[in-house]
Design an enzyme around this catalytic site. Structure first.
Site, short mmCIF file in Angstrom:
data_model
loop_
_atom_site.label_atom_id
_atom_site.label_comp_id
_atom_site.label_asym_id
_atom_site.label_seq_id
_atom_site.Cartn_x
_atom_site.Cartn_y
_atom_site.Cartn_z
N ARG A 150 37.45 -10.18 78.98
CA ARG A 150 37.24 -9.19 77.93
C ARG A 150 38.41 -8.21 77.96
O ARG A 150 39.07 -8.05 78.99
CB ARG A 150 35.93 -8.44 78.15
CG ARG A 150 34.69 -9.33 78.15
CD ARG A 150 33.44 -8.51 78.46
NE ARG A 150 32.22 -9.32 78.44
CZ ARG A 150 31.69 -9.91 79.50
NH1 ARG A 150 32.28 -9.78 80.70
NH2 ARG A 150 30.60 -10.63 79.39
N LYS A 174 30.68 -6.82 83.10
CA LYS A 174 29.60 -5.96 82.62
C LYS A 174 28.57 -5.73 83.71
O LYS A 174 28.25 -6.63 84.47
CB LYS A 174 28.93 -6.61 81.40
CG LYS A 174 29.74 -6.51 80.12
CD LYS A 174 28.94 -6.99 78.93
CE LYS A 174 29.69 -6.76 77.63
NZ LYS A 174 28.89 -7.21 76.46
N HIS A 255 39.16 -10.62 71.59
CA HIS A 255 37.95 -11.44 71.61
C HIS A 255 38.21 -12.83 71.02
O HIS A 255 37.59 -13.81 71.45
CB HIS A 255 36.82 -10.74 70.85
CG HIS A 255 35.48 -10.96 71.48
ND1 HIS A 255 35.17 -10.53 72.75
CD2 HIS A 255 34.36 -11.58 71.02
CE1 HIS A 255 33.93 -10.86 73.05
NE2 HIS A 255 33.41 -11.51 72.02
N ARG A 258 39.64 -14.81 73.72
CA ARG A 258 38.54 -15.18 74.63
C ARG A 258 37.78 -16.39 74.08
O ARG A 258 37.44 -17.32 74.83
CB ARG A 258 37.61 -13.97 74.78
CG ARG A 258 36.38 -14.18 75.67
CD ARG A 258 35.72 -12.81 75.87
NE ARG A 258 34.34 -12.88 76.32
CZ ARG A 258 33.98 -12.97 77.60
NH1 ARG A 258 34.88 -13.02 78.55
NH2 ARG A 258 32.69 -12.99 77.93
N HIS A 281 28.95 -14.45 81.28
CA HIS A 281 27.74 -14.30 80.47
C HIS A 281 26.51 -14.31 81.39
O HIS A 281 26.35 -15.23 82.20
CB HIS A 281 27.61 -15.45 79.46
CG HIS A 281 28.56 -15.35 78.31
ND1 HIS A 281 28.90 -16.44 77.52
CD2 HIS A 281 29.25 -14.30 77.81
CE1 HIS A 281 29.75 -16.06 76.59
NE2 HIS A 281 29.98 -14.77 76.74
N TYR A 290 29.20 -21.90 71.53
CA TYR A 290 30.32 -22.84 71.52
C TYR A 290 29.87 -24.30 71.40
O TYR A 290 30.70 -25.20 71.48
CB TYR A 290 31.16 -22.68 72.79
CG TYR A 290 31.76 -21.30 72.91
CD1 TYR A 290 32.83 -20.90 72.12
CD2 TYR A 290 31.22 -20.37 73.81
CE1 TYR A 290 33.35 -19.63 72.21
CE2 TYR A 290 31.75 -19.09 73.91
CZ TYR A 290 32.81 -18.73 73.12
OH TYR A 290 33.32 -17.48 73.21
#
Length: 323
Positions: A150, A174, A255, A258, A281, A290
């Site tokens: 990110r 995150k 992004h 990414r 994730h 995806y």
């Protein structure tokens, strides 16, 4: 308790207990303050928030023309807050518990093909006034494409973890969760060159001045309180690379790179679980955006490699079902 104090206490708890990222806290704060302002105009407050009021607020957001994604995010912030209020004993019910959200529009992630990424990588070496600037730019794009980081994760990489020609980087994602991402050979070469030039910044240069303050800690130092390159600067640099590469700059963002990282890995045969770990994730469902790549690859495998594919193709050409 005032709305302002309640929101502040909620954000403090999210930061301390849930480990929410800074950008998440900022988004929660903006969304809850907007709800608070809407309630105040009706002489209402968060303390006595009802389900009908939450639904009326969401209708108001829809009437303002806010996207489904924005409305879904605002409802998520409200849910987090009302759950916290219930757990803290501020209220005896959760008015947002069973409210159905607008959901998110299902759309394929924007990405770039391999030729476009190659053009960007090549263009990076031509952007910048000095050799040091160009080396930094090449390092930025090589790391971004090699790892799928990110934007915030990339610009806030500590330099200490990047020394010694590492084969992998440890990234704080995150929620403060660490993960390891491997580096490609070109990314390692670009990282080595940038660190050599970064450390050898001439005395009195702008880079040297950055390294005398908070910037000394970061791989990509910058002027400012945080000491590292802002995400906005990274976005501007990518836009300049896009122009140099002959690609519309609106199509090139951190992004999007990414997404290209994940898409190209899937096209090359990687599995979703591995990509989930590399992207950081928490939920495999997020990585499943995806699967359009997998669907295309599966069709190609069946049509080109199944033992009966050739027979079926000839049957279609001749119109003979017995073939």
């Amino acid at each position: 308790m005032s709305d302002h104090r309640a929101i502040s206490d909620f954000l403090d708890a999210q930061a301390a207990e849930a480990g929410a990222a800074r950008n998440t806290l900022l988004a929660y704060g903006r969304d809850l303050r907007d709800l608070s302002d809407w309630l105040a105009n009706r002489r209402l407050s968060l303390a006595n928030l009802t389900r009908d009021q939450v639904e009326d607020y969401l209708t108001h957001c829809d009437a303002q023309g806010l996207s489904r994604a924005t409305r879904a995010r605002r409802l998520s912030a409200i849910r987090q807050f009302t759950r916290f209020a219930l757990e803290e004993g501020w209220r005896t019910d959760d008015p947002a518990l069973r409210i159905a959200g607008p959901g998110r529009a299902k759309r394929l992630p924007k990405t770039l093909d391999r030729a476009e990424v190659e053009a960007l990588l090549d263009a990076a070496g031509r952007i910048g006034r000095t050799q040091t600037d160009r080396a930094r730019n090449v390092c930025l794009i090589e790391l971004l494409y090699a790892t799928g980081l990110r934007a915030t994760e990339l610009v806030s990489l500590p330099v200490a973890g990047c020394r010694g020609d590492p084969a992998v980087l440890v990234v704080k994602g995150k929620g403060g969760k660490d993960r390891m991402v491997p580096l490609s050979t070109p990314a390692r070469a670009a990282l080595r060159e940038w660190i050599v030039l970064r450390d050898a910044a001439p005395h009195g240069s702008s880079l040297h001045r950055m390294l005398q303050g908070p910037g000394a800690r970061w791989l990509f130092p910058a002027i400012g309180a945080e000491g590292h390159m802002p995400r906005q600067s990274l976005s501007r640099l990518l836009g300049n690379m896009a122009i140099e590469a002959g690609i519309p700059p609106a199509r090139v963002t951190p992004h999007v790179i990414r997404h290209a990282f994940a898409t190209h890995l899937l096209e090359g045969g990687a599995d979703l679980r591995s990509i989930q770990m590399l992207l950081g994730h928490a939920d495999l469902g997020t990585t499943e955006i995806y699967t359009h790549v997998l669907d295309a690859r599966m069709r190609d495998l069946v049509l080109n490699h199944h033992p009966l594919a050739h027979v079926a193709s000839e049957c279609r050409k001749t119109g003979d079902p017995s073939t």
